[in-house]
Enzyme design. Structure first.
Site, mmCIF file in Angstrom:
data_model
loop_
_atom_site.group_PDB
_atom_site.id
_atom_site.type_symbol
_atom_site.label_atom_id
_atom_site.label_comp_id
_atom_site.label_asym_id
_atom_site.label_seq_id
_atom_site.Cartn_x
_atom_site.Cartn_y
_atom_site.Cartn_z
ATOM 1 C CE1 TYR A 1 60.071 13.456 31.655
ATOM 2 C CE2 TYR A 1 59.715 14.619 33.723
ATOM 3 C CZ TYR A 1 60.278 14.557 32.464
ATOM 4 O OH TYR A 1 61.044 15.582 32.013
ATOM 5 C CG HIS B 1 61.237 6.103 43.160
ATOM 6 N ND1 HIS B 1 61.105 7.313 43.791
ATOM 7 C CD2 HIS B 1 60.000 5.552 43.169
ATOM 8 C CE1 HIS B 1 59.845 7.480 44.170
ATOM 9 N NE2 HIS B 1 59.157 6.424 43.807
#
Length: 182
Positions: free
Chosen positions: A151, A61
C-alpha cells in the site's frame, strides 16, 4: 484555554499530511477498506483535482504529499470529502464505534477529527518527506524493506528510476524530528 488552530494555505502549494484512525484502530489495510479509500480519493479528485506525489497506507494511519492546482488552496475540503465518503460507505464488518458529535448527531467514528499537515518548503524538504513516507512501513515493523509493502507508491518511484528497488532495505534510516510525525 482554547487556542484557535490555523493552517497555512497556499494556492498551488505542496503539503505533507498524516491522517489517523479513531483510537488508532487498525482497519485501513483490510483489502475492502483499502479499495474503498481508493474510491474515496477518485471520487474527490474527479471533483477537486490534486496531484498525489507520495502515498503510504498503514493499518491505522496514512501519509501522503499532495500538490494542489495553482488557483486552489482548499486541502481541508478535500480531506473532508475523502473521510466522509469512506465513512458513509465503509462496511459494517469494521468494528466502528458510535460517538456523540458536537452537533449531537450519532456518527460512526473512523477517523480522528483533525489531520496533521506540513507545508513543503523546498526540494530537499520534499525529498525527505517522500523518503519518510516510503520508509514508514519499515519504521513500524510491518516489512523489512519498502519494496515489500503493498500500500505505497514506492513501486512507481522505482519504475521511473527515482529509487533502486532495494532502497531502505539495508539498515535503519533515521529522520530528523521535523520530518513526519508518526
Amino acid at each position: 484555554m482554547y487556542m484557535k488552530y490555523r493552517r497555512t494555505k497556499i494556492s498551488g502549494g505542496t503539503y505533507f499530511f498524516t491522517l489517523v484512525t479513531h483510537n488508532r484502530r487498525r482497519f485501513l489495510c483490510n483489502p475492502d477498506n483499502a479499495e474503498l479509500l481508493r474510491q474515496a480519493f477518485r471520487y474527490t479528485m474527479q471533483r477537486h483535482p490534486i496531484e498525489i506525489d507520495a502515498f503510504v497506507l498503514l493499518p491505522d494511519h496514512l501519509h501522503c504529499i499532495w500538490t494542489l492546482p495553482k488557483d486552489d488552496h482548499d486541502f481541508s475540503m478535500r480531506w473532508r470529502l475523502i473521510k466522509s465518503y469512506f465513512s458513509r460507505n465503509c462496511s459494517d464488518r469494521y468494528d466502528g464505534i458510535t460517538y456523540k458529535s458536537r452537533r449531537s448527531k450519532q456518527e460512526r467514528a473512523f477517523w480522528q477529527r483533525r489531520f496533521w499537515e506540513h507545508t513543503i518548503r523546498d526540494d530537499q524538504d520534499f525529498a525527505k518527506h517522500v523518503e519518510y513516507i516510503h520508509y514508514n512501513p519499515v519504521k513500524h515493523g510491518l516489512v523489512a524493506a519498502p519494496k515489500d509493502w503493498e500500500y505505497s507508491n514506492f513501486h512507481r518511484y522505482v519504475q521511473v528510476g527515482l529509487y533502486d528497488e532495494m532502497w531502505g532495505a539495508g539498515g535503519e534510516i533515521l529522520f530528523s524530528p521535523e520530518i513526519g510525525n508518526e
